[in-house]
Write a protein that holds these residues in place. Structure first.
Motif, PDB file in Angstrom:
ATOM      1  N   LYS A 227     -25.486  15.724  19.886  1.00 54.94           N
ATOM      2  CA  LYS A 227     -26.697  16.527  19.906  1.00 54.94           C
ATOM      3  C   LYS A 227     -26.371  18.006  20.077  1.00 54.94           C
ATOM      4  CE  LYS A 227     -31.185  16.875  22.222  1.00 54.94           C
ATOM      5  NZ  LYS A 227     -32.050  16.327  23.295  1.00 54.94           N
ATOM      6  N   ARG A 228     -25.393  18.304  20.941  1.00 56.66           N
ATOM      7  CA  ARG A 228     -24.992  19.694  21.158  1.00 56.66           C
ATOM      8  C   ARG A 228     -24.355  20.282  19.901  1.00 56.66           C
ATOM      9  NH1 ARG A 228     -20.199  21.770  22.381  1.00 56.66           N
ATOM     10  NH2 ARG A 228     -19.324  19.758  23.015  1.00 56.66           N
ATOM     11  N   SER A 231     -26.994  21.074  17.355  1.00 55.37           N
ATOM     12  CA  SER A 231     -27.738  22.270  17.750  1.00 55.37           C
ATOM     13  C   SER A 231     -26.931  23.534  17.467  1.00 55.37           C
ATOM     14  CB  SER A 231     -28.091  22.187  19.234  1.00 55.37           C
ATOM     15  OG  SER A 231     -28.725  23.372  19.673  1.00 55.37           O
ATOM     16  N   ARG A 235     -27.752  26.582  14.781  1.00 56.58           N
ATOM     17  CA  ARG A 235     -27.819  27.978  15.237  1.00 56.58           C
ATOM     18  C   ARG A 235     -26.964  28.877  14.342  1.00 56.58           C
ATOM     19  NH1 ARG A 235     -25.177  31.489  18.947  1.00 56.58           N
ATOM     20  NH2 ARG A 235     -26.628  32.980  19.862  1.00 56.58           N
TER      21      ARG A 235
END
Length: 309
Positions: A227-228, A231, A235
């Motif tokens: 998930k990180r 993300s 970005r």
């Protein structure tokens, strides 16, 4: 006088002595050593001159002054020069800077920013890589045109309102958007040097295989790490985040030809839609497909996507 002395020493070291320190080392070498200069968020940190138009006084320079009005609760404030000064004549040079139609439509309050030191440095670096061979890669916030009011200040990871821009000298990160078209012109004043781009960061990273790298990392990641990673990926490449406003520009000897992914626009357009018909990974969306769904311009997809096709 002391402040001027510090300023002079700073400018001489950064923009003049730098070249004097490098040249002797180059001249001592018996072989041609290619030089690669990477300017990552460098040009946006260099000084800019701000010029503001007044229908009665013409072009004036925006300056910093001590604020004598206690009611404003400020230490410093912006003022404008009393009409045309030396910097207006030498740096802005409005007679040559603006086309006739622009001059006819100027109105009070119009602003333009110019970073002459950026142009000097880019021109000097271009001279260097012409002599030694090599490349310049500039990575920064900016566009392929000039700006009117892009200066911003960040303090403690937060943007400072424009009215308090001058209130924390030495404590803020001041920057201004980069005019890549001006950098290109400065570079190409050196015979044999060509500037390519800029291209958006999302396009650059996708082209260099960020999708393939993400795929590899996701195979070994647990749900929290995955998930990180997703993300962080978004970005970097999503147009509404850093993928569009952050740009990459390549400058190098024309004899070296085009360097991937800095290809001419017409060559990028050769790619058919089949290349971006499917997402290149199991994440939410790839940069190229995202741009199409947002009705952005057609962009070159990643090398990974091309391999899949």
């Amino acid at each position: 006088q002391r402040q001027m002395c510090i300023r002079d020493r700073y400018e001489n070291y950064l923009f003049e002595d730098f070249g004097n320190l490098i040249r002797p080392q180059l001249e001592q070498t018996t072989e041609t050593v290619p030089i690669i200069a990477i300017a990552h968020e460098f040009f946006d940190a260099l000084p800019v001159h701000i010029f503001q138009y007044d229908s009665e006084q013409g072009w004036c320079e925006k300056l910093v002054n001590i604020c004598h009005d206690i009611s404003k609760g400020k230490n410093f404030e912006f003022i404008t020069s009393n009409g045309e000064n030396e910097n207006v004549k030498k740096i802005l040079n409005p007679e040559k800077m603006f086309a006739k139609e622009i001059k006819e439509n100027l109105k009070t309050g119009d602003i333009v920013e110019i970073s002459p030191k950026s142009l000097v440095l880019m021109n000097s670096l271009s001279e260097l890589i012409k002599k030694q061979n090599g490349a310049i890669l500039s990575i920064d916030y900016g566009e392929n045109h000039g700006f009117s009011n892009s200066i911003r200040a960040i303090r403690n990871h937060k943007f400072i309102p424009e009215e308090y821009l001058l209130e924390f000298p030495g404590e803020v990160d001041l920057s201004a958007y980069v005019n890549f078209s001006a950098l290109a012109r400065a570079a190409q004043k050196v015979e044999g040097i060509k500037a390519y781009g800029p291209i958006p960061q999302g396009l650059f990273l996708e082209s260099m295989g960020i999708n393939a790298r993400l795929e590899t990392l996701l195979k070994k990641a647990n749900s929290e790490v995955a998930k990180r990673l997703e993300s962080e990926y978004m970005r970097l490449v999503a147009p509404e985040q850093m993928g569009s406003i952050f740009k990459f520009q390549y400058v190098g000897p024309q004899k070296n030809g085009e360097i991937f992914p800095f290809m001419e626009e017409e060559q990028q357009q050769v790619l058919s839609l089949i290349h971006i018909s499917e997402p290149t990974r199991q994440a939410e969306i790839s940069y190229a497909v995202f741009c199409l769904k947002k009705k952005k311009i057609l962009l070159l997809v990643s090398t990974y996507a091309l391999l899949l096709s």
